[in-house]
Design an enzyme around this catalytic site. Sequence first.
Site, mmCIF file in Angstrom:
data_model
loop_
_atom_site.group_PDB
_atom_site.id
_atom_site.type_symbol
_atom_site.label_atom_id
_atom_site.label_comp_id
_atom_site.label_asym_id
_atom_site.label_seq_id
_atom_site.Cartn_x
_atom_site.Cartn_y
_atom_site.Cartn_z
ATOM 1 N N GLY A 10 0.980 -1.432 0.038
ATOM 2 C CA GLY A 10 -0.425 -0.111 0.294
ATOM 3 C C GLY A 10 0.922 1.083 0.107
ATOM 4 O O GLY A 10 1.948 0.661 0.572
ATOM 5 N N GLU A 101 4.947 -4.670 5.859
ATOM 6 C CA GLU A 101 5.310 -6.233 6.309
ATOM 7 C C GLU A 101 5.242 -7.414 5.301
ATOM 8 O O GLU A 101 6.304 -8.134 5.319
ATOM 9 C CB GLU A 101 3.576 -6.381 7.738
ATOM 10 C CG GLU A 101 3.744 -8.341 7.870
ATOM 11 C CD GLU A 101 4.923 -8.254 9.269
ATOM 12 O OE1 GLU A 101 5.821 -7.987 9.469
ATOM 13 O OE2 GLU A 101 4.794 -10.077 8.256
ATOM 14 N N ASP A 126 0.438 1.746 9.650
ATOM 15 C CA ASP A 126 -0.332 1.146 10.398
ATOM 16 C C ASP A 126 0.732 0.878 11.611
ATOM 17 O O ASP A 126 -0.114 0.353 12.646
ATOM 18 C CB ASP A 126 -0.701 -0.577 9.626
ATOM 19 C CG ASP A 126 -1.423 -0.579 8.982
ATOM 20 O OD1 ASP A 126 -2.184 0.185 8.614
ATOM 21 O OD2 ASP A 126 -1.389 -1.390 8.089
ATOM 22 N N MET A 168 -7.884 3.236 10.036
ATOM 23 C CA MET A 168 -7.483 1.964 9.163
ATOM 24 C C MET A 168 -6.475 1.394 10.014
ATOM 25 O O MET A 168 -6.575 1.762 11.480
ATOM 26 C CB MET A 168 -6.839 2.318 8.190
ATOM 27 C CG MET A 168 -7.527 2.182 6.800
ATOM 28 S SD MET A 168 -6.426 2.725 4.943
ATOM 29 C CE MET A 168 -7.830 2.470 3.851
ATOM 30 N N GLY A 169 -5.736 0.546 9.975
ATOM 31 C CA GLY A 169 -4.298 -0.364 10.522
ATOM 32 C C GLY A 169 -4.166 -0.977 10.559
ATOM 33 O O GLY A 169 -3.503 -1.889 12.152
ATOM 34 N N ARG A 170 -5.160 -2.170 9.789
ATOM 35 C CA ARG A 170 -5.037 -3.523 9.674
ATOM 36 C C ARG A 170 -5.121 -4.370 11.362
ATOM 37 O O ARG A 170 -6.415 -3.836 11.801
ATOM 38 C CB ARG A 170 -4.102 -3.632 9.282
ATOM 39 C CG ARG A 170 -3.674 -4.661 8.735
ATOM 40 C CD ARG A 170 -4.535 -5.165 6.948
ATOM 41 N NE ARG A 170 -3.204 -4.893 6.557
ATOM 42 C CZ ARG A 170 -3.807 -4.646 4.763
ATOM 43 N NH1 ARG A 170 -4.288 -5.535 4.273
ATOM 44 N NH2 ARG A 170 -1.791 -4.005 3.755
ATOM 45 N N GLU A 221 -10.546 -0.495 12.267
ATOM 46 C CA GLU A 221 -11.308 -1.269 11.171
ATOM 47 C C GLU A 221 -11.700 -2.821 11.463
ATOM 48 O O GLU A 221 -12.489 -3.098 11.278
ATOM 49 C CB GLU A 221 -10.738 -1.408 9.785
ATOM 50 C CG GLU A 221 -9.043 -1.426 9.497
ATOM 51 C CD GLU A 221 -8.567 -1.277 8.526
ATOM 52 O OE1 GLU A 221 -9.283 -0.456 7.402
ATOM 53 O OE2 GLU A 221 -7.189 -1.945 8.409
ATOM 54 N N VAL A 273 -8.112 8.451 2.559
ATOM 55 C CA VAL A 273 -7.518 9.704 2.594
ATOM 56 C C VAL A 273 -6.386 9.562 3.635
ATOM 57 O O VAL A 273 -5.659 11.051 3.844
ATOM 58 C CB VAL A 273 -9.245 10.613 3.932
ATOM 59 C CG1 VAL A 273 -7.854 11.788 4.214
ATOM 60 C CG2 VAL A 273 -9.915 10.614 2.517
HETATM 61 O O1 F6P Z 1 -1.885 -1.201 5.597
HETATM 62 C C1 F6P Z 1 -2.181 0.048 5.077
HETATM 63 C C2 F6P Z 1 -3.556 0.063 5.122
HETATM 64 O O2 F6P Z 1 -4.270 1.295 4.485
HETATM 65 C C3 F6P Z 1 -4.705 -0.657 6.230
HETATM 66 O O3 F6P Z 1 -4.223 0.283 7.129
HETATM 67 C C4 F6P Z 1 -5.332 -1.387 5.064
HETATM 68 O O4 F6P Z 1 -6.343 -2.451 5.550
HETATM 69 C C5 F6P Z 1 -4.920 -1.889 3.965
HETATM 70 O O5 F6P Z 1 -4.135 -1.249 3.820
HETATM 71 C C6 F6P Z 1 -6.223 -1.525 2.481
HETATM 72 O O6 F6P Z 1 -5.721 -2.092 1.707
HETATM 73 P P1 F6P Z 1 -6.203 -1.859 0.178
HETATM 74 O O7 F6P Z 1 -5.040 -0.487 -0.361
HETATM 75 O O8 F6P Z 1 -5.038 -3.065 -0.780
HETATM 76 O O9 F6P Z 1 -7.355 -1.708 -0.406
#
Ligand code: F6P
Length: 342
Positions: A10, A101, A126, A168-170, A221, A273
């Site tokens: 990302g 990661e 994250d 976000m934050g996984r 999330e 955003v």
């Molecule tokens: O790892 C960064 C992140 O923005 C996470 O916080 C989020 O869950 C994920 O990437 C979203 O991924 P994608 O860009 O594949 O939708």
Amino acid sequence: MRIGVLTAGGDCPGLNAVIRAVVRRAAADDVDVVGIKNGWRGLVENDHVELTRASVVGILPRGGTILGTSRLNPVEDEQLGRLQENLRILRLDGLIVVGGEGSLSVARDLWSDHQVQLVGIPKTIDNDIRGTDFTFGFDTAVSIVTDAIDRLHSTAESHHRVMVVEVMGRHTRWIAAYGGIAGGADIVLVPEHPFRITKVCELLSSRKKDGRPFSIIVVAEDAHPHPAEDFLTKEQNSSIYRHDRLGGIGEVLADEIERCTDIQTRVTKLGYVQRGGSPTAFDRILATRFGIKAYELVRQGNWGQMVAICGNRIVSVPLAEAVGEVKRLDDEIYRVAEVFFG
Ligand code: F6P
């Protein structure tokens, strides 16, 4: 000498600052830099561009990455053969991998199992990579969340509403906890602490009774309701907690709060955003220091390492120690956020 640089996974604020730092530092030594396009995909498809001082003019404050990125995993996609072949064609003496990661796990394996000479740089909003106190991108994301909460306070107060902010934050609570503390959130819900909806509603109702009929809730999330009070349907569960894409808990939570408390509730999902726009000064400086350190490791032939920040020192740690498991938020930080709940 000829080195490659790629940005994978990302995007996040600060990627261009890293690219600029590597190119500018290398130019001082007359070292050539090849920019690999679109993460690992560029190595599989041999898509690249020569990077010179001219290519990096004006990119420091820009979000995203001038090289493009992708989430392609060459190991899972069985593209290792093509990747190695293209590395030979490119005649690279070393590779700098800027990733989160997932991408750094690929880098670890390429070094340990295939002796690809590389160095990693951790990036992600994250902040969940072990071995480094901070990744760049995180500070910018937290600033965006803070600004959003500040703005949402206006409508919350004027309309006596509950405002749910989904961040976000996984699978970790870094952004939620830091953003919640900085923005003065009244409740922060995170993956590590499944929440009881009855408690959330009690808190909101008692705020109302005490003359504070508005509230701000930050929800990560990947936050889950406590199994004893799970109010999600099976369908909601599978659409919110998808392996490759999280999101949607805010909406369902807001509905449930409104139903239980009778307080008007609205939701704002900050989404991408949080990953966009210009990096903060902190992220620009961190990314720049990481880029310079990574270049130095390459010059020393110190392969299989990841640059990191420890306190305020830029150091290196073996990739093998940095990836494989995510870095959880220090409980002390969450306890600080908790002091202000309610
Ligand atoms: O790892 C960064 C992140 O923005 C996470 O916080 C989020 O869950 C994920 O990437 C979203 O991924 P994608 O860009 O594949 O939708």
